[in-house]
Design a protein around this motif. Structure first.
Motif, PDB file in Angstrom:
ATOM      1  N   ASP A 107       0.691  -1.298  -0.105  1.00 42.57           N
ATOM      2  CA  ASP A 107      -0.064   0.102   0.146  1.00 42.57           C
ATOM      3  C   ASP A 107       1.044   1.528   0.010  1.00 42.57           C
ATOM      4  O   ASP A 107       0.105   2.409  -0.136  1.00 42.57           O
ATOM      5  CB  ASP A 107      -0.969   0.110   1.315  1.00 42.57           C
ATOM      6  N   ALA A 108       2.093   1.162   0.371  1.00 43.65           N
ATOM      7  CA  ALA A 108       2.972   2.165   0.324  1.00 43.65           C
ATOM      8  C   ALA A 108       3.038   3.106  -0.871  1.00 43.65           C
ATOM      9  O   ALA A 108       3.597   4.175  -0.795  1.00 43.65           O
ATOM     10  CB  ALA A 108       4.462   1.778   1.033  1.00 43.65           C
ATOM     11  N   ARG A 109       3.111   2.635  -1.944  1.00 42.60           N
ATOM     12  CA  ARG A 109       3.383   3.320  -3.327  1.00 42.60           C
ATOM     13  C   ARG A 109       4.780   3.963  -3.233  1.00 42.60           C
ATOM     14  O   ARG A 109       4.953   5.017  -4.325  1.00 42.60           O
ATOM     15  CB  ARG A 109       2.258   4.020  -3.624  1.00 42.60           C
ATOM     16  N   LEU A 110       5.738   3.429  -2.624  1.00 42.32           N
ATOM     17  CA  LEU A 110       7.182   4.112  -2.819  1.00 42.32           C
ATOM     18  C   LEU A 110       8.156   2.770  -3.410  1.00 42.32           C
ATOM     19  O   LEU A 110       9.188   3.201  -3.569  1.00 42.32           O
ATOM     20  CB  LEU A 110       7.722   3.897  -1.232  1.00 42.32           C
ATOM     21  N   PHE A 111       7.636   1.643  -3.544  1.00 37.99           N
ATOM     22  CA  PHE A 111       8.514   0.600  -4.096  1.00 37.99           C
ATOM     23  C   PHE A 111       8.242   0.352  -5.492  1.00 37.99           C
ATOM     24  O   PHE A 111       7.325   0.514  -5.828  1.00 37.99           O
ATOM     25  CB  PHE A 111       8.198  -0.517  -3.330  1.00 37.99           C
ATOM     26  N   SER A 112       9.401   0.188  -6.305  1.00 35.53           N
ATOM     27  CA  SER A 112       9.139   0.005  -7.575  1.00 35.53           C
ATOM     28  C   SER A 112       9.005  -1.523  -8.042  1.00 35.53           C
ATOM     29  O   SER A 112       8.493  -2.245  -7.172  1.00 35.53           O
ATOM     30  CB  SER A 112      10.909   0.018  -8.326  1.00 35.53           C
TER      31      SER A 112
END
Length: 101
Positions: free
Chosen positions: A76-81
């Motif tokens: 859910d973080a949307r920070l990871f490629s």
């Protein structure tokens, strides 16, 4: 827990972990990616020593603090490629595999 205590509790673990790290290095896997997958693996295995060790290594490698803060909720973080997400999903699958008794 420090390395000495960890080694006493799990005498075969340090050598096994060194072998795993050597294999990852030999395969020329990205160091930042390998440390990112070691963190949740350590958390899932309930190893406080390993979790702390890998978080310290990640900080030394310059992994963004936001990623470290949200690695437990990476979906859910949307920070990871996409590559990091695939690696984290794969790690979770491997750790969740049933073990034979």
């Amino acid at each position: 827990m420090n390395l000495e205590d960890f080694s006493k509790l799990y005498p075969a673990a340090p050598a096994g972990l060194r072998n795993l790290s050597a294999a990852m290095k030999k395969a020329q896997l990205d160091l930042t990616l390998t440390i990112l997958i070691k963190i949740p693996a350590s958390q899932m295995n309930s190893c406080a020593f390993c979790t702390q060790f890998h978080l310290s290594m990640a900080r030394k490698l310059g992994v963004a603090q936001a990623k470290l803060d949200l690695i437990a909720v990476w979906r859910d973080a949307r920070l990871f490629s996409a590559h990091e997400q695939a690696s984290l999903a794969w790690t979770e699958r491997l750790i969740a595999l049933p073990t034979s008794t």
